[in-house]
Enzyme design. Structure first.
Site, PDB file in Angstrom:
ATOM      1  N   LYS A 177       0.970  -1.264  -0.013  1.00 14.99           N
ATOM      2  CA  LYS A 177      -0.068   0.131   0.138  1.00 14.99           C
ATOM      3  C   LYS A 177       0.850   1.308   0.194  1.00 14.99           C
ATOM      4  O   LYS A 177       0.669   2.329  -0.741  1.00 14.99           O
ATOM      5  CB  LYS A 177      -0.978  -0.042   1.165  1.00 14.99           C
ATOM      6  N   GLU A 225      10.573  -4.581   4.382  1.00 15.73           N
ATOM      7  CA  GLU A 225      10.532  -6.219   4.150  1.00 15.73           C
ATOM      8  C   GLU A 225      10.323  -6.317   2.454  1.00 15.73           C
ATOM      9  O   GLU A 225      11.033  -6.748   1.760  1.00 15.73           O
ATOM     10  CB  GLU A 225       9.512  -6.972   4.895  1.00 15.73           C
ATOM     11  N   GLY A 231      -5.001  -1.608   4.974  1.00 16.23           N
ATOM     12  CA  GLY A 231      -4.050  -2.940   4.666  1.00 16.23           C
ATOM     13  C   GLY A 231      -4.795  -4.399   4.766  1.00 16.23           C
ATOM     14  O   GLY A 231      -4.752  -5.009   4.017  1.00 16.23           O
ATOM     15  N   ARG A 232      -5.288  -4.443   6.086  1.00 16.08           N
ATOM     16  CA  ARG A 232      -5.585  -5.757   6.342  1.00 16.08           C
ATOM     17  C   ARG A 232      -7.212  -5.906   5.775  1.00 16.08           C
ATOM     18  O   ARG A 232      -7.821  -6.981   5.973  1.00 16.08           O
ATOM     19  CB  ARG A 232      -5.393  -5.985   7.819  1.00 16.08           C
ATOM     20  N   GLU A 260      -4.502  -6.698  14.956  1.00 16.53           N
ATOM     21  CA  GLU A 260      -4.269  -5.159  14.522  1.00 16.53           C
ATOM     22  C   GLU A 260      -5.113  -4.202  14.617  1.00 16.53           C
ATOM     23  O   GLU A 260      -5.021  -3.003  14.845  1.00 16.53           O
ATOM     24  CB  GLU A 260      -3.529  -5.238  13.007  1.00 16.53           C
ATOM     25  N   HIS A 302      -4.242 -33.142  17.564  1.00 15.35           N
ATOM     26  CA  HIS A 302      -3.477 -34.091  17.878  1.00 15.35           C
ATOM     27  C   HIS A 302      -1.910 -33.048  18.362  1.00 15.35           C
ATOM     28  O   HIS A 302      -0.917 -33.446  18.403  1.00 15.35           O
ATOM     29  CB  HIS A 302      -2.858 -34.774  16.783  1.00 15.35           C
ATOM     30  N   LYS A 308       9.513  -0.736  14.233  1.00 15.20           N
ATOM     31  CA  LYS A 308       9.952  -0.622  12.660  1.00 15.20           C
ATOM     32  C   LYS A 308      11.027   0.540  12.891  1.00 15.20           C
ATOM     33  O   LYS A 308      12.063   0.549  12.371  1.00 15.20           O
ATOM     34  CB  LYS A 308       8.649   0.133  11.789  1.00 15.20           C
TER      35      LYS A 308
HETATM   36  O1  F6P Z   1       3.231  -2.967   9.620  1.00 17.97           O
HETATM   37  C1  F6P Z   1       1.860  -2.989   9.438  1.00 17.97           C
HETATM   38  C2  F6P Z   1       1.391  -2.815   8.111  1.00 17.97           C
HETATM   39  O2  F6P Z   1       1.119  -1.554   8.132  1.00 17.97           O
HETATM   40  C3  F6P Z   1      -0.164  -3.599   8.054  1.00 17.97           C
HETATM   41  O3  F6P Z   1      -1.046  -2.849   8.461  1.00 17.97           O
HETATM   42  C4  F6P Z   1      -0.114  -3.741   6.456  1.00 17.97           C
HETATM   43  O4  F6P Z   1      -0.759  -4.613   6.198  1.00 17.97           O
HETATM   44  C5  F6P Z   1       1.455  -4.056   6.251  1.00 17.97           C
HETATM   45  O5  F6P Z   1       2.240  -3.291   7.112  1.00 17.97           O
HETATM   46  C6  F6P Z   1       1.980  -3.984   5.030  1.00 17.97           C
HETATM   47  O6  F6P Z   1       2.058  -2.563   4.523  1.00 17.97           O
HETATM   48  P1  F6P Z   1       2.231  -2.004   2.881  1.00 17.97           P
HETATM   49  O7  F6P Z   1       1.158  -2.672   2.260  1.00 17.97           O
HETATM   50  O8  F6P Z   1       2.108  -0.628   3.032  1.00 17.97           O
HETATM   51  O9  F6P Z   1       3.576  -2.537   2.521  1.00 17.97           O
END
Ligand code: F6P
Length: 535
Positions: A196, A202, A254-255, A340, A371, A500
């Protein structure tokens, strides 16, 4: 005050065995809701008529109905970021206009969906080839909401998956991308960078690694990249042509984003029609949530069961237990969605919450969990409300006997949690096995199941795209209702920021380029260890 009353009501019935509630022959139906072809059974909880009325009143006093309308109609209910919350617009396929700041967002949403579908179909048919021919593999690079939704959905809809293979890389651990790319042909691989913000460390690290991997064999690596982001400027800086950039607005969290372009990999896997069916399923849950009374409203009832168990009874966790192997990523998906969203200690107005925030959500598919950790659920000292889910029918007609066993296990677990096994029953069992005296007593005590442990069960006809859409939207609205009742903003996530920031400052320290001075003793010692042991 409402919380004291709720706790008092939960305390008052704590000693009552739920089995007693079933002396009322109508209980199963009276405490189940049938909607959209699914059945949500919450009769195996200690909620009785009075408790349910109290919970409904709590929802009403929290103005769930008014807030629900505010969400659907585009009010800026995310009040720490001043944003509307309109993931529902992404599946408002044949609905009316949805206004944000006086502008109808629906033409843009529908255009975006068409664009995404044209690209997905071109990838699937080979009309959009890689430099070595038809795309065979899609690698979605994203994390959190930019990964969990399409990853969960692609697995869930495996019977409908007739497009290229889809892979999901999220972790910054180089192992993830290395293991994923090994064996793939760069010339027939499409990489989707899903972020987003297009700043997530990452994702950007993995995206650069994928580009370097692609450039070893492909003359124009960027041509085999697509992007999904709200930041067209940043995707351009990365070198991705704008005709392969799929944007969305900041009113999609995002979620909550798998319904739009973040779902591109899922759409490539199952095709545009199946994806639209998934949206239609979610839309039907939206319509139900928006129009049904609180008493007959599945997301509201699911939320109220959650409030009863967490804030009323004080149970700190809940287990999500899909008896559906293809929903094996659903617990992880729901962890982000629920934790979240509702893991907040401050209310909308900035005051400290006077009640516990949302619970710890965890789980695994059945029957595997049986199990592994069900021992604790049945005989541990803590009560863990369980949310079972199962399809009446599987997708493998030749293996119908597997499905019979699966359902039998699911129902058996909730029955065992309800009923338990008394000391007398355990004694009889051990006596039948030939035990006597003190040893019989000792052995019997280990075989007692206290029972009276709550669970709910969601049964659905089959895990089709529509039903998956219904289930995910059900849980989204559940989170919303719980958030409204708690008085929190379910749509921000400031709690992820500090880690972060500190990771950014620790990067050079771990690389040996900066000193750990100023860090606490534990962190300094851990950095020391790492530096000594790195090659
Ligand atoms: O760190 C949390 C977050 O902002 C989530 O809410 C989101 O889904 C994820 O990181 C990834 O964010 P982006 O889509 O901006 O890379």
């Amino acid at each position: 005050m409402i919380w004291d009353d709720l706790k008092a009501a939960a305390d008052a019935v704590e000693g009552r065995h739920m089995l007693a509630l079933f002396e009322d022959e109508t209980r199963a139906d009276a405490f189940s809701l049938d909607a959209l072809g699914m059945r949500f059974d919450y009769s195996k909880t200690n909620i009785d008529v009075a408790a349910r009325a109290m919970l409904i009143e709590i929802a009403r006093e929290a103005r769930v109905e008014a807030k629900r309308e505010e969400m659907f109609s585009g009010a800026a209910i995310n009040n720490t970021e001043d944003r509307a919350v309109l993931h529902t617009a992404l599946r408002n396929l044949d609905g009316g206009p949805v206004m944000v700041d006086g502008v109808d967002v629906m033409p843009g949403v529908l255009d975006g969906l068409d664009r995404m579908q044209s690209f997905a179909e071109a990838v699937r048919s080979g009309a959009f080839p890689g430099q070595g021919g038809k795309i065979t593999d899609v690698v979605n690079i994203g994390i959190g909401g930019s990964d969990l939704g399409p990853a969960m959905g692609t697995l869930a809809l495996a019977p409908y998956h007739d497009g290229p293979r889809c892979h999901f890389v999220s972790n910054v651990d180089g192992a993830h991308i290395a293991d994923t790319l090994r064996g793939l042909d760069p010339a027939t691989t499409l990489v989707i960078v899903a972020s987003k913000t297009f700043t997530t460390i990452e994702t950007m690290t993995n995206a650069r690694t994928a580009k370097a991997w692609m450039s070893e064999t492909v003359s124009d690596p960027a041509a085999q990249f697509a992007a999904v982001s709200t930041s067209l400027e940043k995707t351009g800086d990365f070198g991705i042509a704008s005709n392969r950039v799929f944007g969305f607005e900041d009113w999609v969290g995002g979620r909550y984003s798998m319904w739009g372009p973040i779902g591109l990999s899922l759409m490539i896997a199952v095709g545009g029609e199946a994806f639209r069916a998934f949206l239609r399923g979610a839309q039907s849950m939206d319509l139900h949530f928006r129009s049904a009374s609180l008493e007959e409203n599945m997301p509201v009832l699911l939320a109220l069961v959650g409030i009863w168990h967490n804030q009323g009874c004080g149970y700190a966790t809940r287990a999500v237990l899909p008896y559906d192997q293809r929903l094996s990523r659903l617990p992880a998906y729901l962890q982000q969605l629920e934790m979240e969203s509702n893991g907040k200690r401050v209310a909308m107005d900035g005051s400290t919450l006077d009640v516990d925030s949302g619970p710890v959500v965890w789980g695994e598919p059945g029957t595997n969990g049986q199990h592994a950790f069900y021992q604790l659920i049945h005989q541990g000292t803590r009560v863990i409300p369980c949310e079972f889910m199962v399809a009446a029918e599987g997708h493998e007609p030749d293996l119908a006997h597997h499905h019979t066993l699966l359902i039998a296990n699911c129902l058996a677990q909730s029955e065992a949690l309800l009923r338990g096994r008394s000391l007398d029953e355990a004694r009889k069992m051990m006596a039948d096995k030939g035990f006597t005296g003190d040893e019989l007593e000792r052995q019997a005590r280990h075989r007692v199941f206290p029972g009276n442990r709550p669970s709910t069960t969601l049964v659905y006809p089959q895990l089709t795209p529509e039903v998956l859409g219904q289930i995910v939207a059900l849980y989204e609205h559940r989170v919303f209702v719980e958030g409204v009742i708690l008085g929190i903003n379910s749509f921000d996530q400031w709690g992820v920021e500090l880690g972060k920031e500190l990771a950014t400052s620790l990067g050079p320290v771990v690389a040996g380029e900066a000193s750990a001075e100023g860090k606490d003793g534990s962190t300094r010692a851990l950095v020391d260890y790492v530096l000594k042991h790195r090659g």
